[in-house]
Design a protein around this motif. Sequence first.
Motif, mmCIF file in Angstrom:
data_model
loop_
_atom_site.group_PDB
_atom_site.id
_atom_site.type_symbol
_atom_site.label_atom_id
_atom_site.label_comp_id
_atom_site.label_asym_id
_atom_site.label_seq_id
_atom_site.Cartn_x
_atom_site.Cartn_y
_atom_site.Cartn_z
ATOM 1 N N GLU A 25 0.802 -1.220 0.000
ATOM 2 C CA GLU A 25 0.000 0.000 0.000
ATOM 3 C C GLU A 25 0.841 1.279 0.000
ATOM 4 O O GLU A 25 0.307 2.378 0.092
ATOM 5 C CB GLU A 25 -0.953 0.012 1.200
ATOM 6 C CG GLU A 25 -2.029 -1.048 1.120
ATOM 7 C CD GLU A 25 -2.971 -0.832 -0.063
ATOM 8 O OE1 GLU A 25 -3.337 0.323 -0.347
ATOM 9 O OE2 GLU A 25 -3.345 -1.832 -0.708
ATOM 10 N N GLY A 26 2.148 1.133 -0.088
ATOM 11 C CA GLY A 26 3.028 2.298 -0.169
ATOM 12 C C GLY A 26 3.328 2.959 1.160
ATOM 13 O O GLY A 26 3.735 4.119 1.189
ATOM 14 N N LEU A 27 3.144 2.231 2.257
ATOM 15 C CA LEU A 27 3.383 2.815 3.575
ATOM 16 C C LEU A 27 4.808 2.612 4.079
ATOM 17 O O LEU A 27 5.160 3.126 5.142
ATOM 18 C CB LEU A 27 2.407 2.213 4.597
ATOM 19 C CG LEU A 27 0.913 2.351 4.282
ATOM 20 C CD1 LEU A 27 0.088 1.745 5.404
ATOM 21 C CD2 LEU A 27 0.525 3.799 4.040
ATOM 22 N N LEU A 28 5.625 1.871 3.336
ATOM 23 C CA LEU A 28 6.975 1.581 3.809
ATOM 24 C C LEU A 28 8.063 2.018 2.827
ATOM 25 O O LEU A 28 8.993 1.269 2.541
ATOM 26 C CB LEU A 28 7.116 0.065 4.084
ATOM 27 C CG LEU A 28 6.084 -0.579 5.002
ATOM 28 C CD1 LEU A 28 6.370 -2.069 5.161
ATOM 29 C CD2 LEU A 28 6.042 0.113 6.346
ATOM 30 N N ALA A 58 -6.060 4.054 15.447
ATOM 31 C CA ALA A 58 -6.788 5.301 15.652
ATOM 32 C C ALA A 58 -7.849 5.527 14.569
ATOM 33 O O ALA A 58 -8.583 6.506 14.617
ATOM 34 C CB ALA A 58 -5.820 6.481 15.680
ATOM 35 N N GLY A 59 -7.892 4.615 13.600
ATOM 36 C CA GLY A 59 -8.910 4.719 12.562
ATOM 37 C C GLY A 59 -8.508 5.572 11.379
ATOM 38 O O GLY A 59 -9.340 5.902 10.532
ATOM 39 N N MET A 60 -7.244 5.935 11.300
ATOM 40 C CA MET A 60 -6.791 6.759 10.187
ATOM 41 C C MET A 60 -6.783 5.915 8.908
ATOM 42 O O MET A 60 -6.413 4.742 8.924
ATOM 43 C CB MET A 60 -5.396 7.310 10.484
ATOM 44 C CG MET A 60 -4.990 8.461 9.573
ATOM 45 S SD MET A 60 -3.393 9.204 10.050
ATOM 46 C CE MET A 60 -3.900 10.287 11.363
ATOM 47 N N SER A 61 -7.193 6.514 7.828
ATOM 48 C CA SER A 61 -7.245 5.797 6.549
ATOM 49 C C SER A 61 -5.836 5.562 6.014
ATOM 50 O O SER A 61 -4.895 6.289 6.354
ATOM 51 C CB SER A 61 -8.046 6.607 5.524
ATOM 52 O OG SER A 61 -7.322 7.767 5.139
ATOM 53 N N LEU A 62 -5.714 4.555 5.157
ATOM 54 C CA LEU A 62 -4.418 4.296 4.524
ATOM 55 C C LEU A 62 -3.961 5.504 3.725
ATOM 56 O O LEU A 62 -2.776 5.829 3.703
ATOM 57 C CB LEU A 62 -4.500 3.071 3.615
ATOM 58 C CG LEU A 62 -4.658 1.726 4.314
ATOM 59 C CD1 LEU A 62 -4.773 0.609 3.281
ATOM 60 C CD2 LEU A 62 -3.521 1.461 5.264
ATOM 61 N N LYS A 63 -4.904 6.175 3.100
ATOM 62 C CA LYS A 63 -4.577 7.375 2.319
ATOM 63 C C LYS A 63 -3.933 8.438 3.223
ATOM 64 O O LYS A 63 -2.920 9.039 2.862
ATOM 65 C CB LYS A 63 -5.851 7.921 1.671
ATOM 66 C CG LYS A 63 -5.662 9.199 0.902
ATOM 67 C CD LYS A 63 -6.986 9.741 0.404
ATOM 68 C CE LYS A 63 -6.814 11.148 -0.105
ATOM 69 N NZ LYS A 63 -8.050 11.915 -0.097
ATOM 70 N N ASP A 64 -4.522 8.658 4.393
ATOM 71 C CA ASP A 64 -3.975 9.659 5.310
ATOM 72 C C ASP A 64 -2.634 9.220 5.895
ATOM 73 O O ASP A 64 -1.741 10.035 6.096
ATOM 74 C CB ASP A 64 -4.967 9.963 6.432
ATOM 75 C CG ASP A 64 -6.153 10.797 5.954
ATOM 76 O OD1 ASP A 64 -6.065 11.399 4.858
ATOM 77 O OD2 ASP A 64 -7.171 10.841 6.675
#
Length: 151
Positions: A25-28, A58-64
């Motif tokens: 998902e591009g988070l790393l 915390a419920g933050m979206s992957l986009k955020d």
Amino acid sequence: MTYTVGEMAKLLGVPASTLRYYDKEGLLPFVERSSGGIRIFRDSDVEWLRVIGCMKKAGMSLKDIRQYIELAMKGDDTIDARLALFRHQRQVLQQQMEELQHTMRMVDYKCWYYETAKASGTIQVPKCMADGEVPKQFQSIRRELQQPPQC
């Protein structure tokens, strides 16, 4: 020190598939790869991964989360934007906590209601109590739930 996906997952207490998913998902973008394409995690990645895990909880979206990581990697010029992301999520969490506290008060009231009914052998006792007879902490919830008593 370096870690494999499995070792890092074990260190963090998450499934290895979670780390693979984050990467997909591009988070790393901070995670290095070997010449063979294998992810190489470092001690310095632990904080990033724990923050990502916290943001997910915390419920933050992957986009955020992705936006936060991109901003953080750009450096100090993005501090205000990162702070705004966390302040917004804090407000979201505060609202959720207030909703959960209200739900807990309602559940506590219903526990009291049925404990009182059980002790007396009938729901008519708590149902027909005058407002002043109901414990103070439950009076507002009772009013919220109550239809006109038919006692």
